[in-house]
Motif scaffolding. Structure first.
Motif, mmCIF file in Angstrom:
data_model
loop_
_atom_site.group_PDB
_atom_site.id
_atom_site.type_symbol
_atom_site.label_atom_id
_atom_site.label_comp_id
_atom_site.label_asym_id
_atom_site.label_seq_id
_atom_site.Cartn_x
_atom_site.Cartn_y
_atom_site.Cartn_z
ATOM 1 N N LEU A 4 0.831 -1.201 0.000
ATOM 2 C CA LEU A 4 0.000 0.000 0.000
ATOM 3 C C LEU A 4 0.863 1.248 0.000
ATOM 4 C CD1 LEU A 4 -2.848 -0.783 2.529
ATOM 5 C CD2 LEU A 4 -2.980 -0.696 0.065
ATOM 6 N N SER A 5 1.788 1.332 0.968
ATOM 7 C CA SER A 5 2.706 2.465 0.942
ATOM 8 C C SER A 5 4.071 1.992 1.422
ATOM 9 C CB SER A 5 2.189 3.631 1.785
ATOM 10 O OG SER A 5 1.662 3.167 2.979
ATOM 11 N N VAL A 6 5.090 2.639 0.879
ATOM 12 C CA VAL A 6 6.449 2.167 1.080
ATOM 13 C C VAL A 6 7.251 3.232 1.810
ATOM 14 C CG1 VAL A 6 8.522 1.339 -0.068
ATOM 15 C CG2 VAL A 6 6.285 0.857 -1.053
ATOM 16 N N TYR A 7 7.886 2.842 2.918
ATOM 17 C CA TYR A 7 8.795 3.720 3.631
ATOM 18 C C TYR A 7 10.159 3.045 3.671
ATOM 19 C CZ TYR A 7 4.528 6.026 4.954
ATOM 20 O OH TYR A 7 3.340 6.681 4.910
ATOM 21 N N PRO A 8 11.233 3.807 3.967
ATOM 22 C CA PRO A 8 12.573 3.224 3.877
ATOM 23 C C PRO A 8 12.747 1.938 4.679
ATOM 24 C CG PRO A 8 12.742 5.578 4.092
ATOM 25 C CD PRO A 8 11.277 5.253 4.213
ATOM 26 N N ASP A 9 12.092 1.787 5.842
ATOM 27 C CA ASP A 9 12.363 0.580 6.625
ATOM 28 C C ASP A 9 11.128 -0.286 6.838
ATOM 29 O OD1 ASP A 9 11.169 2.464 8.047
ATOM 30 O OD2 ASP A 9 12.418 2.315 9.829
ATOM 31 N N VAL A 42 -12.618 -9.526 -9.758
ATOM 32 C CA VAL A 42 -12.808 -8.075 -9.805
ATOM 33 C C VAL A 42 -14.279 -7.731 -9.615
ATOM 34 C CG1 VAL A 42 -12.625 -6.072 -11.302
ATOM 35 C CG2 VAL A 42 -10.760 -7.680 -11.189
ATOM 36 N N ILE A 43 -15.176 -8.611 -10.071
ATOM 37 C CA ILE A 43 -16.599 -8.329 -9.884
ATOM 38 C C ILE A 43 -17.057 -8.712 -8.479
ATOM 39 C CG2 ILE A 43 -18.907 -8.978 -10.623
ATOM 40 C CD1 ILE A 43 -17.903 -9.311 -13.384
ATOM 41 N N ARG A 44 -16.640 -9.897 -8.004
ATOM 42 C CA ARG A 44 -17.245 -10.444 -6.792
ATOM 43 C C ARG A 44 -16.681 -9.886 -5.496
ATOM 44 N NH1 ARG A 44 -17.425 -16.592 -5.754
ATOM 45 N NH2 ARG A 44 -18.807 -15.990 -4.075
ATOM 46 N N LEU A 45 -15.385 -9.611 -5.466
ATOM 47 C CA LEU A 45 -14.773 -9.233 -4.195
ATOM 48 C C LEU A 45 -15.368 -7.920 -3.681
ATOM 49 C CD1 LEU A 45 -11.189 -10.362 -5.064
ATOM 50 C CD2 LEU A 45 -12.611 -11.291 -3.257
ATOM 51 N N PRO A 46 -15.411 -7.751 -2.364
ATOM 52 C CA PRO A 46 -16.250 -6.692 -1.789
ATOM 53 C C PRO A 46 -15.720 -5.268 -1.890
ATOM 54 C CG PRO A 46 -15.198 -7.942 -0.053
ATOM 55 C CD PRO A 46 -14.889 -8.655 -1.313
ATOM 56 N N ASP A 47 -14.416 -5.021 -1.844
ATOM 57 C CA ASP A 47 -13.992 -3.622 -1.912
ATOM 58 C C ASP A 47 -12.710 -3.496 -2.729
ATOM 59 O OD1 ASP A 47 -12.092 -4.561 -0.165
ATOM 60 O OD2 ASP A 47 -11.877 -2.611 0.795
ATOM 61 N N LEU A 48 -12.295 -2.247 -2.954
ATOM 62 C CA LEU A 48 -11.202 -1.984 -3.887
ATOM 63 C C LEU A 48 -9.959 -2.800 -3.572
ATOM 64 C CD1 LEU A 48 -10.056 -0.089 -6.194
ATOM 65 C CD2 LEU A 48 -8.810 0.880 -4.305
ATOM 66 N N PHE A 49 -9.564 -2.827 -2.309
ATOM 67 C CA PHE A 49 -8.278 -3.454 -1.987
ATOM 68 C C PHE A 49 -8.305 -4.953 -2.236
ATOM 69 C CE2 PHE A 49 -8.367 0.460 0.440
ATOM 70 C CZ PHE A 49 -7.175 1.011 0.030
ATOM 71 N N THR A 50 -9.445 -5.591 -1.937
ATOM 72 C CA THR A 50 -9.510 -7.018 -2.227
ATOM 73 C C THR A 50 -9.596 -7.255 -3.733
ATOM 74 O OG1 THR A 50 -11.840 -6.841 -1.763
ATOM 75 C CG2 THR A 50 -10.489 -7.759 -0.044
ATOM 76 N N ARG A 51 -10.256 -6.326 -4.438
ATOM 77 C CA ARG A 51 -10.333 -6.482 -5.898
ATOM 78 C C ARG A 51 -8.957 -6.445 -6.531
ATOM 79 N NH1 ARG A 51 -15.140 -2.355 -5.979
ATOM 80 N NH2 ARG A 51 -16.723 -3.770 -5.214
ATOM 81 N N GLY A 94 -8.550 8.149 0.874
ATOM 82 C CA GLY A 94 -9.391 7.989 2.044
ATOM 83 C C GLY A 94 -10.147 6.680 2.129
ATOM 84 N N LEU A 95 -9.847 5.706 1.270
ATOM 85 C CA LEU A 95 -10.483 4.407 1.425
ATOM 86 C C LEU A 95 -9.783 3.647 2.545
ATOM 87 C CD1 LEU A 95 -11.792 5.113 -1.250
ATOM 88 C CD2 LEU A 95 -11.420 2.778 -1.991
ATOM 89 N N SER A 96 -10.572 2.927 3.351
ATOM 90 C CA SER A 96 -9.973 2.231 4.482
ATOM 91 C C SER A 96 -9.597 0.805 4.086
ATOM 92 C CB SER A 96 -10.970 2.199 5.637
ATOM 93 O OG SER A 96 -10.749 1.050 6.415
ATOM 94 N N PRO A 97 -8.315 0.436 4.260
ATOM 95 C CA PRO A 97 -7.915 -0.911 3.858
ATOM 96 C C PRO A 97 -8.400 -2.001 4.795
ATOM 97 C CG PRO A 97 -6.065 0.282 4.781
ATOM 98 C CD PRO A 97 -7.201 1.249 4.727
ATOM 99 N N ASP A 98 -8.865 -1.657 5.997
ATOM 100 C CA ASP A 98 -9.219 -2.692 6.956
ATOM 101 C C ASP A 98 -10.700 -2.954 7.061
ATOM 102 O OD1 ASP A 98 -6.763 -3.643 8.012
ATOM 103 O OD2 ASP A 98 -6.458 -1.625 8.800
ATOM 104 N N ASP A 99 -11.508 -2.077 6.478
ATOM 105 C CA ASP A 99 -12.935 -2.205 6.705
ATOM 106 C C ASP A 99 -13.675 -2.113 5.377
ATOM 107 O OD1 ASP A 99 -15.454 -2.252 7.625
ATOM 108 O OD2 ASP A 99 -15.422 -0.242 8.510
ATOM 109 N N PRO A 100 -13.933 -3.251 4.733
ATOM 110 C CA PRO A 100 -14.576 -3.223 3.424
ATOM 111 C C PRO A 100 -15.919 -2.502 3.453
ATOM 112 C CG PRO A 100 -13.818 -5.437 3.939
ATOM 113 C CD PRO A 100 -13.626 -4.623 5.169
#
Lengths: 160, 180, 114, 87
Positions: free
Chosen positions: A124-129, C27-36, C94-100
């Motif tokens: 998702l995001s990359v930092y040096p360490d 890409v169609i079935r998974l619930p949110d952007l990060f899982t897609r 601003g999309l949350s990676p932990d909460d689909p």
């Protein structure tokens, strides 16, 4: 003035031209050489011919790293396909932080790209360490934290 | 079998066109236009028009999206609602339908795809195909006609485009202001 | 020999194409952007490389094989970069990676930002 | 075999298109378009084999390079709201 790196860049560009055109005509080969020289000259003036722009010193070590990466990609492809095709699709997706011990930018990018390239985990995001990773299955993050990929990329990049 | 692929793709194009008309978010429209030209490039490829497909892929997918995004960033992100007046809609629909029918009617006059004795294959084309490579020394026929047989024409085109580019830059470039 | 090659390349092509379908399904079935994104990366790796291998096995000249290989190399370097760019932009957007669930119904917010 | 593979890839393209149209966020659309682009690259290569004209590969190579540029430009736009020049 003309370093080995500059010369190898010229060779790579010229070889690409020859292989893409496939016509062995003196005029066309000469224009290929001129075009490659021009690109090398411009790259030289932009001073992008360095360990970052043309990392030729990694080639041999890359050959030992790639088979392992390929195997990882195969394994995780199967895992993700199984998840997508399972009717219930129970997900345990989430993100976490993975330590990265690479010392050069190229090494760090290789590590991040390797993470992204294996399905199931995305940098998702990359930092040096450290790298923030999103995984389709949280076990993927634990596996990355165990650090085998990190260690292999670290071994590949060599000394900083 | 190839025909089947083309038919599927054309159905996709129609679905996409309808969606594009209905969408109001210009951002989404810009992205989906990229998809449209992508599919179009595949259709051209399947119809054996490689050079057209090449242009479509390069211009349509690579450059158009970037240019449209630049335009959106300078203007607005949403399309305004179309006029509610009934007369406007009828005129618009009528224009579209008449133009469409005219175009379809015009295609009935064209020779079928791949027919050997179509006029275009009997006039000067055989000459260029036969003597092009030896006369110009250029292996690709399209390049041979563009850069050799009609070289002056191409030179003129390039000059016009180049001049236009310079004029646009001269008009839009903000000389001197916060030049960092 | 040639038959074995044909079977092998046919298998590669078939599995690769099926992986493309699976990826599109993801890409169609998974619930949110990060899982897609994970679904999409199947197309970029498994699907693309199996199809390319299948085509290389059928290539009738060396140059064709080289070009297919070059396509593979280009995809190998650009695909993860593009995926990462999408993920990073979404994270910053601003999309949350932990909460689909939180990413659903964001369309209006995005569309009306103008 | 090529014909079947081509058809399957076309179907996969149609499926990603559903995601591109449905969204909901612009990122979803870009993601779908990017996958769609990868599939197009391979479809054009497959079409070259299908019609026995391997010169299509140049097209698909050029497309593989360009797909990336379009994606990055769009994402840069989402991130900053413009493409570089001060507004």
């Amino acid at each position: 003035m003309v370093s080995a790196r500059t010369f190898s860049l010229f060779l790579v560009l010229f070889a690409t031209w020859l292989l893409l055109s496939g016509i062995w005509d003196p005029f066309l080969i000469a224009s290929g050489a001129v075009a490659s020289l021009l690109v090398v000259y411009i790259a030289h003036r932009m001073s992008v011919i360095d360990g970052e722009g043309h990392p030729i010193h990694l080639s041999w070590k890359l050959l030992t790293y790639l088979p392992w990466l390929t195997w990882q990609i195969v394994v995780s492809n199967i895992a993700v396909c199984r998840t997508i095709l399972s009717p219930s699709m129970k997900l345990d997706a989430g993100s976490g932080w993975v330590p990265a011990s690479q010392t050069t930018p190229v090494g760090l990018v290789t590590f991040a790209n390797s993470i992204t390239l294996t399905p199931g985990t995305v940098a998702l995001s990359v930092y040096p360490d450290t790298i923030q990773v999103h995984a389709l299955d949280r076990a993927g993050i634990e596996e990355l934290k165990a650090g085998e990929m990190n260690r292999r990329v670290r071994a590949m990049e060599g000394k900083a | 079998m190839e025909r089947l692929h083309v038919i599927v793709l054309v159905i996709l194009l129609i679905a996409l066109a309808v969606t594009l008309v209905r969408l109001r978010s210009l951002l989404a429209i810009a992205i989906l236009t990229g998809v449209y030209s992508l599919i179009m490039a595949v259709v051209y490829t399947l119809l054996d028009a490689v050079d057209v497909a090449f242009t479509e892929a390069v211009v349509g997918a690579g450059i158009t999206l970037t240019l449209m995004l630049a335009a959106i960033s300078l203007t607005t992100r949403r399309e305004t609602k179309p006029g509610k007046r009934k007369g406007q809609r009828i005129v618009g629909a009528a224009t579209a339908i008449v133009a469409g029918v005219a175009l379809i009617y015009a295609t009935t006059d064209m020779p079928g795809l791949g027919i050997q004795d179509a006029p275009i294959h009997r006039h000067v084309a055989p000459y260029y195909i036969e003597t092009g490579p030896t006369e110009t020394g250029v292996p690709n026929i399209v390049t041979a006609s563009l850069a050799s047989y009609r070289g002056f024409d191409t030179l003129g085109e390039v000059t016009v485009i180049f001049t236009a580019g310079i004029s646009v830059m001269a008009l839009l470039w903000r000389w001197g202001k916060d030049d960092r | 020999m040639s038959l074995a090659l044909d079977i092998l390349s046919g298998a590669c092509l078939f599995v690769g194409a099926v992986l493309m379908i699976v990826s599109a399904l993801g890409v169609i079935r998974l619930p949110d952007l990060f899982t897609r994104l994970h679904g999409a990366s199947i197309a970029d790796t498994g699907g693309a490389f199996l199809l390319l291998i299948g085509m290389i096995l059928q290539a009738d000249s060396f140059l064709v094989g080289i070009k297919l290989g070059l396509i593979g190399i280009v995809l190998f370097f650009t695909a993860p970069t593009a995926s990462h760019a999408v993920a990073h932009a979404a994270l910053i957007g601003g999309l949350s990676p932990d909460d689909p669930g939180a990413n659903q119904g964001r369309e209006e917010a995005e569309e009306d930002r103008a | 075999m090529f014909s079947l593979a081509t058809l399957l890839v076309v179907i996969a393209m149609a499926m990603t298109l559903i995601r591109a149209v449905r969204g909901p966020t612009p990122y979803d659309r870009i993601l779908a378009v990017n996958v769609h682009g990868t599939m197009t690259v391979l479809l054009i290569a497959l079409a070259g084999f299908l019609t026995d004209r391997p010169d299509f590969l140049d097209l698909s190579l050029a497309y593989a390079l360009l797909n990336f540029v379009g994606t990055l430009a769009a994402l840069k736009f989402f991130k900053h709201g413009h493409l570089g020049e001060e507004q």
